[in-house]
Each structure stands twice: as structure tokens, then as C-alpha cells.
Design an enzyme around this catalytic site. Sequence first.
Site, PDB file in Angstrom:
ATOM      1  CE1 TYR A   8      18.072  -8.167  53.392  1.00  0.00           C
ATOM      2  CE2 TYR A   8      17.162  -6.060  54.102  1.00  0.00           C
ATOM      3  CZ  TYR A   8      18.244  -6.907  53.941  1.00  0.00           C
ATOM      4  OH  TYR A   8      19.494  -6.494  54.327  1.00  0.00           O
ATOM      5  CE  LYS A  48      20.349  -7.950  50.504  1.00  0.00           C
ATOM      6  NZ  LYS A  48      20.609  -6.757  51.347  1.00  0.00           N
TER       7      LYS A  48
END
Length: 333
Positions: free
Chosen positions: A174, A202
Site C-alpha cells: 500500500y 494499491k
Amino acid sequence: MAFSTLLASSLRPTLAALHWAACRQCRGLSTPQGSEPSLSLGGIFPPLATPFSPTQEVDYAQLEGNLRRYASISFRGLVVLGSNGEYPYLASRERVEVVSCVRRALPRDRLLLAGSGCESTQATIEMTVSMAEAGADVALVVTPCYYRGAMTTAALVHHYTEVGDASPIPVVLYSVPANTGLDLPMEAVITLAQHPNIIGIKDSGGDITRMGLMVHKTRQEDFQVLAGSASFLLASYAVGASGGVCALANVLGDPLCQLDHLCRKGQWQEARDLQYRLIEPNMAVTRRFGIPGLKKAMEWFGYYGGPCRAPLAPLSPAQVEELRSTFSANGWL
């Protein structure tokens, strides 16, 4: 430390891994076949807002109410304890209980991604194991950033490798530089994509060139790129992203799933028209007004938003009016 306690601690990752493996088939998770990903992240994931009561306690009844409404939307799954979940403001016990609550309510064919990133590698591993035990299918691990000057490519690769090795569930990297001040280096992403238990990233930075290069450089790996915002979802799909984790999906879940559908069908003109209408509302509930704006907008669409935890402050009346005007001008209110 007593031997029995030490033994139990050392077995936690193994036991959680066995539990997760036993649940794979009932959640529609597959084993690797050919070039297909072992666990598809294709589709839309709302990063759930954590509802709080007026006294700023986690309101589990309101969370369950929101989940019942989200169940009718064709999300691939849900993200719990991401940035929009006010993850840094929750105690460890609250984090685990929120994940347990969501898992109990979530249909078994929907994926549950849970934030487990902490500042130290050891704490991240412990939290990741706890997330797995609470029912998460995937751990979403944000970059450690407090000592960002020391977070070199080598340090980050070591951190995520240790987490990937120890995690009983797959890991998604992330990168959210707006919050951390740290962009996960491309070299680190390419290296970590080769880890068998790290299945994606992500990326919330919004650099489409970077996202396209990630897809290109990791195309031989079992690795997927997720767009971290609705503002650049279409562009991300155009360069090969698999899905999106979009704050706006807390408010406009159906339109975002429709955008996902149009892109997959190659209906690019319709997709562009819809994307244009989502950009300004998305910017309003992320970059401009943040989580207080997101929670206020949720209330207009029938969800419980409620207060944020201090020190996040509510919007002023003028900000509320500006937020409402943004949604109205794009045809959503």
C-alpha cells in the site's frame, strides 16, 4: 516468557494459515492456473469508513447497517482499516473487532482486505496474524514512514519480505504518499512482486505512467495493481490495473461498479462520460475535505457517516454547502 506462551506465539502464523486455507474454497479463491492470478483482485473495493458514535466509540450497529446496504452492490470485496477507516486512530483491539464484525456480515464470496501496517516489522507481522485470525483474506500493508529518511529501497524490501514470509494470508502493498510522504520505490515493487505471498499493490499516488510501468515490469509475476482513487480509475484500467480501492465507493458504489463494468466491456466512450462525473466528487471526499467530507456525503446517500475521531474536525457549514454543490453539479444529488 513461559514455554507454553512462547510455543503458542510461534504457532499462531501456522494455525492461522491452516484456518485460511480451509476457508479458501468457500470464498471462491483459486489455486494458480496458467497466467491467471491465484486470487483475483479484479473489481471495486470500498475502503470502509469506520462509524463512530457521538462519543467517538466504534458504533458496530451502524457498521452492520452500512454493510447490509453494501451487500446489494456488486463489489469484489471490502477494505477495512485503510486510510478512510481512520486506522491510525483505532486501538489494536478495536482493529481486530472491526475486522471480525465485517467478516461475520460479509458474504463468503466477497474478499475482505484488512489494513495491518504498523511502523515496525515485528508489530506489522503481529497485526497481520491478528487480521488473519479475525477473518481477513488479504493483508493491506501501508509503508512505514515515521523514519521516512531511512526507508530506502533495501529497508522497505527487507520489511515487506519479512512480512510476506510470516503472513498466513496474501499481502498487498500500500503506497499512499499523500498520507505518508513516501512513495514505495519502483525498484522495491518490482523486487517484491516476485515474492510468492505478495500479490499486488494499491497505489494511491495517481501517477499513471508509474502504474503502467508497474503492470509492465511485473507482468510475469502473480501480481496485480489496484488504483487507489476513483479519479484515475479509467486511466488505470487503460494501462492494465486489475481493480480499484476507491473512497468514493462508500458513497457511489453502484456507479463505480458500472465504470468497472464498462471498462471491462471496452465501452470506452460510456466509461469516459461516467468517469468525468466522478472526478470532482471524488476529489471533494479525498483531497479537498478528506474523511469528514466522505462521512458527510455518505449521509446524503442513506449511509451512516457520523463523526470522525479527534483531532479530525467536522466540516464547517460553508464546506458542507460546497461539498453538496459538487455532488449536485455532477448530477448525483
